[in-house]
Write a protein that holds these residues in place. Sequence first.
Motif, PDB file in Angstrom:
ATOM      1  N   ARG A 107      82.119 -21.455 -25.754  1.00 39.53           N
ATOM      2  CA  ARG A 107      82.321 -22.699 -26.471  1.00 39.53           C
ATOM      3  C   ARG A 107      82.980 -22.565 -27.711  1.00 39.53           C
ATOM      4  NH1 ARG A 107      77.960 -27.644 -26.779  1.00 39.53           N
ATOM      5  NH2 ARG A 107      79.417 -29.326 -27.198  1.00 39.53           N
ATOM      6  N   TYR A 108      82.467 -21.767 -28.549  1.00 44.30           N
ATOM      7  CA  TYR A 108      83.127 -21.639 -29.872  1.00 44.30           C
ATOM      8  C   TYR A 108      83.359 -20.162 -30.300  1.00 44.30           C
ATOM      9  CZ  TYR A 108      80.742 -25.935 -30.567  1.00 44.30           C
ATOM     10  OH  TYR A 108      80.231 -27.059 -30.477  1.00 44.30           O
ATOM     11  N   THR A 109      82.949 -19.115 -29.604  1.00 45.68           N
ATOM     12  CA  THR A 109      83.543 -17.956 -29.855  1.00 45.68           C
ATOM     13  C   THR A 109      83.690 -16.897 -28.758  1.00 45.68           C
ATOM     14  OG1 THR A 109      81.359 -17.055 -30.015  1.00 45.68           O
ATOM     15  CG2 THR A 109      82.099 -17.810 -32.124  1.00 45.68           C
ATOM     16  N   SER A 110      84.330 -15.640 -28.862  1.00 44.41           N
ATOM     17  CA  SER A 110      84.399 -14.844 -27.563  1.00 44.41           C
ATOM     18  C   SER A 110      83.041 -14.384 -27.308  1.00 44.41           C
ATOM     19  CB  SER A 110      85.230 -13.531 -28.224  1.00 44.41           C
ATOM     20  OG  SER A 110      85.254 -12.592 -27.182  1.00 44.41           O
ATOM     21  N   LEU A 111      83.375 -14.165 -26.000  1.00 38.78           N
ATOM     22  CA  LEU A 111      82.047 -13.719 -25.206  1.00 38.78           C
ATOM     23  C   LEU A 111      81.762 -12.107 -25.154  1.00 38.78           C
ATOM     24  CD1 LEU A 111      81.757 -16.394 -22.144  1.00 38.78           C
ATOM     25  CD2 LEU A 111      80.347 -16.293 -24.395  1.00 38.78           C
ATOM     26  N   GLN A 112      83.186 -11.357 -25.363  1.00 39.44           N
ATOM     27  CA  GLN A 112      83.126 -10.170 -25.605  1.00 39.44           C
ATOM     28  C   GLN A 112      82.859  -9.436 -27.014  1.00 39.44           C
ATOM     29  OE1 GLN A 112      86.876 -10.913 -23.761  1.00 39.44           O
ATOM     30  NE2 GLN A 112      86.568  -9.428 -22.023  1.00 39.44           N
ATOM     31  N   PRO A 113      81.896  -8.841 -26.923  1.00 38.18           N
ATOM     32  CA  PRO A 113      81.306  -8.035 -28.322  1.00 38.18           C
ATOM     33  C   PRO A 113      82.675  -7.177 -28.891  1.00 38.18           C
ATOM     34  CG  PRO A 113      80.010  -7.288 -26.432  1.00 38.18           C
ATOM     35  CD  PRO A 113      80.973  -8.541 -25.727  1.00 38.18           C
ATOM     36  N   ALA A 114      82.434  -7.128 -30.314  1.00 34.35           N
ATOM     37  CA  ALA A 114      83.243  -6.257 -31.185  1.00 34.35           C
ATOM     38  C   ALA A 114      83.286  -4.605 -30.271  1.00 34.35           C
ATOM     39  CB  ALA A 114      83.326  -6.330 -32.467  1.00 34.35           C
ATOM     40  N   LEU A 115      82.186  -4.194 -30.168  1.00 36.11           N
ATOM     41  CA  LEU A 115      81.926  -2.757 -29.370  1.00 36.11           C
ATOM     42  C   LEU A 115      82.807  -2.498 -28.452  1.00 36.11           C
ATOM     43  CD1 LEU A 115      78.175  -2.326 -30.391  1.00 36.11           C
ATOM     44  CD2 LEU A 115      80.013  -1.187 -31.568  1.00 36.11           C
ATOM     45  N   LEU A 116      82.994  -3.504 -27.699  1.00 33.38           N
ATOM     46  CA  LEU A 116      83.698  -3.231 -26.399  1.00 33.38           C
ATOM     47  C   LEU A 116      85.096  -2.733 -26.576  1.00 33.38           C
ATOM     48  CD1 LEU A 116      84.175  -3.262 -23.208  1.00 33.38           C
ATOM     49  CD2 LEU A 116      84.852  -5.783 -23.405  1.00 33.38           C
ATOM     50  N   ALA A 117      85.719  -3.506 -27.727  1.00 29.89           N
ATOM     51  CA  ALA A 117      86.925  -2.877 -28.158  1.00 29.89           C
ATOM     52  C   ALA A 117      86.968  -1.538 -29.032  1.00 29.89           C
ATOM     53  CB  ALA A 117      87.535  -3.999 -28.868  1.00 29.89           C
ATOM     54  N   GLY A 118      85.655  -1.746 -29.845  1.00 33.67           N
ATOM     55  CA  GLY A 118      85.386  -0.344 -30.730  1.00 33.67           C
ATOM     56  C   GLY A 118      85.447   0.787 -29.959  1.00 33.67           C
ATOM     57  N   PHE A 119      84.529   0.716 -28.718  1.00 34.49           N
ATOM     58  CA  PHE A 119      84.438   2.110 -28.318  1.00 34.49           C
ATOM     59  C   PHE A 119      85.475   2.573 -27.442  1.00 34.49           C
ATOM     60  CE2 PHE A 119      79.710   0.901 -27.825  1.00 34.49           C
ATOM     61  CZ  PHE A 119      79.453   1.332 -28.590  1.00 34.49           C
ATOM     62  N   ALA A 120      86.527   1.641 -27.164  1.00 31.91           N
ATOM     63  CA  ALA A 120      87.672   2.092 -26.326  1.00 31.91           C
ATOM     64  C   ALA A 120      88.713   2.580 -27.366  1.00 31.91           C
ATOM     65  CB  ALA A 120      88.182   0.836 -25.601  1.00 31.91           C
ATOM     66  N   SER A 121      88.608   2.454 -28.538  1.00 33.52           N
ATOM     67  CA  SER A 121      89.744   2.621 -29.680  1.00 33.52           C
ATOM     68  C   SER A 121      89.359   3.915 -30.440  1.00 33.52           C
ATOM     69  CB  SER A 121      89.780   1.418 -30.483  1.00 33.52           C
ATOM     70  OG  SER A 121      88.783   1.294 -31.234  1.00 33.52           O
ATOM     71  N   ASP A 122      90.697   4.350 -31.101  1.00 33.63           N
ATOM     72  CA  ASP A 122      90.362   5.557 -32.239  1.00 33.63           C
ATOM     73  C   ASP A 122      89.841   4.904 -33.439  1.00 33.63           C
ATOM     74  OD1 ASP A 122      90.949   7.481 -30.213  1.00 33.63           O
ATOM     75  OD2 ASP A 122      93.356   6.395 -30.082  1.00 33.63           O
ATOM     76  N   VAL A 123      90.444   3.776 -33.808  1.00 37.68           N
ATOM     77  CA  VAL A 123      90.063   3.141 -35.375  1.00 37.68           C
ATOM     78  C   VAL A 123      90.185   1.493 -34.603  1.00 37.68           C
ATOM     79  CG1 VAL A 123      92.551   3.085 -35.947  1.00 37.68           C
ATOM     80  CG2 VAL A 123      90.764   3.231 -37.485  1.00 37.68           C
TER      81      VAL A 123
END
Length: 173
Positions: A117-133
């Motif tokens: 309703r107001y924010t993303s349902l996907q946590p930041a760690l999902l992107a974080g774990f897939a990235s180098d920085v």
Amino acid sequence: SLSKYYFITGITKDSGINILRKESKLIKQKLNNNGAENIIAVFDENSNADSRFHTGDEIQIDNYRFILEELLLNEKLGVIFKPKNIKHLNRRLEKFSGLLKSSIDTGRCILLGKSGRYTSLQPALLAGFASDVCVHAHLCSGTAAIECASFNIPTLLIDREGCPGSILSDLTK
């Protein structure tokens, strides 16, 4: 409990870490398969058209435009965008929808867009774990950056809006 108030401290979304790690490997693999060798996660804390009440849209538009243009120039770059609110992102990037679409079409750009309703349902760690920085361009509210840094993911917290009163401004690094 007899208590009237409850305080939750620490990282409250860490119960599904193993699931997030597994999902993030799939994201990273997809980006790698399309030529990405260096992957950055970009966190967007949202903005408002009226900069008196929040950072103005122009700062966030510049953030996206810069990264999207760099992605199209650098074939080894992969980007995962994790906006706080995808609905506002679509409004903000309306003028650059072609640039965003071209970037996504490369297969090296992913927009995490599942929204509640107001924010993303996907946590930041999902992107974080897939990235180098990870890059978070809001010093005034850097929870996504702090969450990723707490899991030893290299993280940059950028003060684009000018928040000299932040306690983080006192740190040496």
